[in-house]
Scaffold this active site. Structure first.
Site, PDB file in Angstrom:
ATOM      1  N   PRO A  88      15.115   2.674  -3.194  1.00  0.00           N
ATOM      2  CA  PRO A  88      14.453   3.757  -2.448  1.00  0.00           C
ATOM      3  C   PRO A  88      14.128   4.960  -3.331  1.00  0.00           C
ATOM      4  CG  PRO A  88      16.359   2.940  -1.242  1.00  0.00           C
ATOM      5  CD  PRO A  88      16.406   2.303  -2.602  1.00  0.00           C
ATOM      6  N   GLU A 115      25.847  -0.651  -2.231  1.00  0.00           N
ATOM      7  CA  GLU A 115      25.380   0.734  -2.069  1.00  0.00           C
ATOM      8  C   GLU A 115      24.570   1.231  -3.255  1.00  0.00           C
ATOM      9  OE1 GLU A 115      27.000  -0.129   1.213  1.00  0.00           O
ATOM     10  OE2 GLU A 115      28.382  -0.175  -0.481  1.00  0.00           O
ATOM     11  N   ARG A 152      -2.066 -11.667  -4.547  1.00  0.00           N
ATOM     12  CA  ARG A 152      -3.401 -11.640  -3.932  1.00  0.00           C
ATOM     13  C   ARG A 152      -4.498 -11.272  -4.929  1.00  0.00           C
ATOM     14  NH1 ARG A 152      -4.926  -8.113  -0.708  1.00  0.00           N
ATOM     15  NH2 ARG A 152      -6.123  -9.262   0.824  1.00  0.00           N
ATOM     16  N   ASP A 167     -10.754  -5.134   0.952  1.00  0.00           N
ATOM     17  CA  ASP A 167      -9.509  -4.657   1.541  1.00  0.00           C
ATOM     18  C   ASP A 167      -9.577  -3.167   1.855  1.00  0.00           C
ATOM     19  OD1 ASP A 167      -8.327  -7.093   1.238  1.00  0.00           O
ATOM     20  OD2 ASP A 167      -7.194  -6.546  -0.566  1.00  0.00           O
TER      21      ASP A 167
END
Ligand code: 4GY
Length: 251
Positions: A88, A115, A152, A167
């Site tokens: 994160p 963690e 992709r 896209d």
């Protein structure tokens, strides 16, 4: 392109072998390999985690299994690699990042659990990415999302009918609304302009609706974008229409 994933839950990657990625593997456009780094532990109970120095709740990934897994990978597949840590605290992953990763010959994804990571693990890493401001139980889902979004862009993975060039985000805007048959469904009609075959008018309508959707939902995308004269004019119309529609009494 070669992709290796270092994970404690290699079975989680089974779904990736389906669908478009499966086709890329079949056509030999990429190689995909998952390494269970628990196999690089040496203790009896195969520990990959330990308690943090200085105290505190939760367990951390130990450095040794990941360092040894990377040593083995470097020996088996020498050469430059982008080594990606899912966290994160990483840079936000987006369309531009996916496109840039698609240019690489070899990607390695490190999927953490518990963690967090022993800080020294970050010395193995070239890029840290986050897929959003929320915390998952492991890096496997983010790795799968990044792999899917990246593959992709490999030549030959998407058919002509599903081009990455159309896209959302490719021109910095969200996609315009699209319709298929029937022309009227439950009272909802397909816009007239799309049915009359005037390609110039259709292109203008689509650009304007792309601008409208981006203006309404992701105004942040418009801030960094350079629009040509025509797009600027259409955006001013969108802005004017937004004021008229949301405050009809003042019109
Ligand atoms: N969000 N974007 C994310 C994540 C799981 C404990 C550190 C995210 O990329 N990864 O939430 N990852 C945690 C699990 C160790 C990574």
């Amino acid at each position: 392109m070669r992709i290796d994933v270092l994970s404690l839950f290699p079975d989680m990657f089974a779904p990736l072998q389906q669908s478009i990625i499966g086709k890329a593997l079949e056509r030999d456009l990429m190689q995909f390999n998952v390494i269970d780094y628990r196999q690089y532990t040496h203790d009896k109970h195969n520990h990959v985690d330990d308690t943090p120095y200085g105290g505190g709740a939760g367990m951390l990934l130990k450095p040794e299994p990941l360092f040894e897994a990377m040593d083995a990978l470097d020996a088996a597949a020498p050469g430059p690699k982008r080594v990606i840590l899912l966290d994160p605290a990483g840079r936000k992953f987006d369309h531009v990042a996916a496109k840039s990763l698609a240019q690489e010959a070899h990607l390695v994804f490190i999927c953490g659990h518990y963690e967090g990571y022993d800080e020294r693990i970050r010395t193995l890493v070239t890029d840290e990415y986050s897929i959003g401001d929320f915390v998952l139980t492991g890096g496997e889902l983010p790795a799968m999302m990044m792999i899917d979004a990246t593959v992709r862009f490999l030549p030959g993975v998407l058919g002509n009918e599903q081009s990455a060039a159309t896209d959302s985000f490719e021109d910095g805007l969200l996609n315009y609304p699209e319709y298929t048959r029937p022309p009227v469904y439950r009272g909802m009609a397909v816009p007239e302009v799309l049915q009359n075959g005037n390609h110039q008018l259709i292109a203008q309508w689509r650009l304007k609706e792309s601008l409208r959707r981006t203006y309404e939902r992701r105004p942040d995308l418009l801030e960094t974008l350079t629009l040509d004269k025509n797009a600027q004019k259409l955006l001013r119309e969108v802005e004017r229409e937004a004021r008229t529609v949301s405050a009809p009494d003042e019109a």
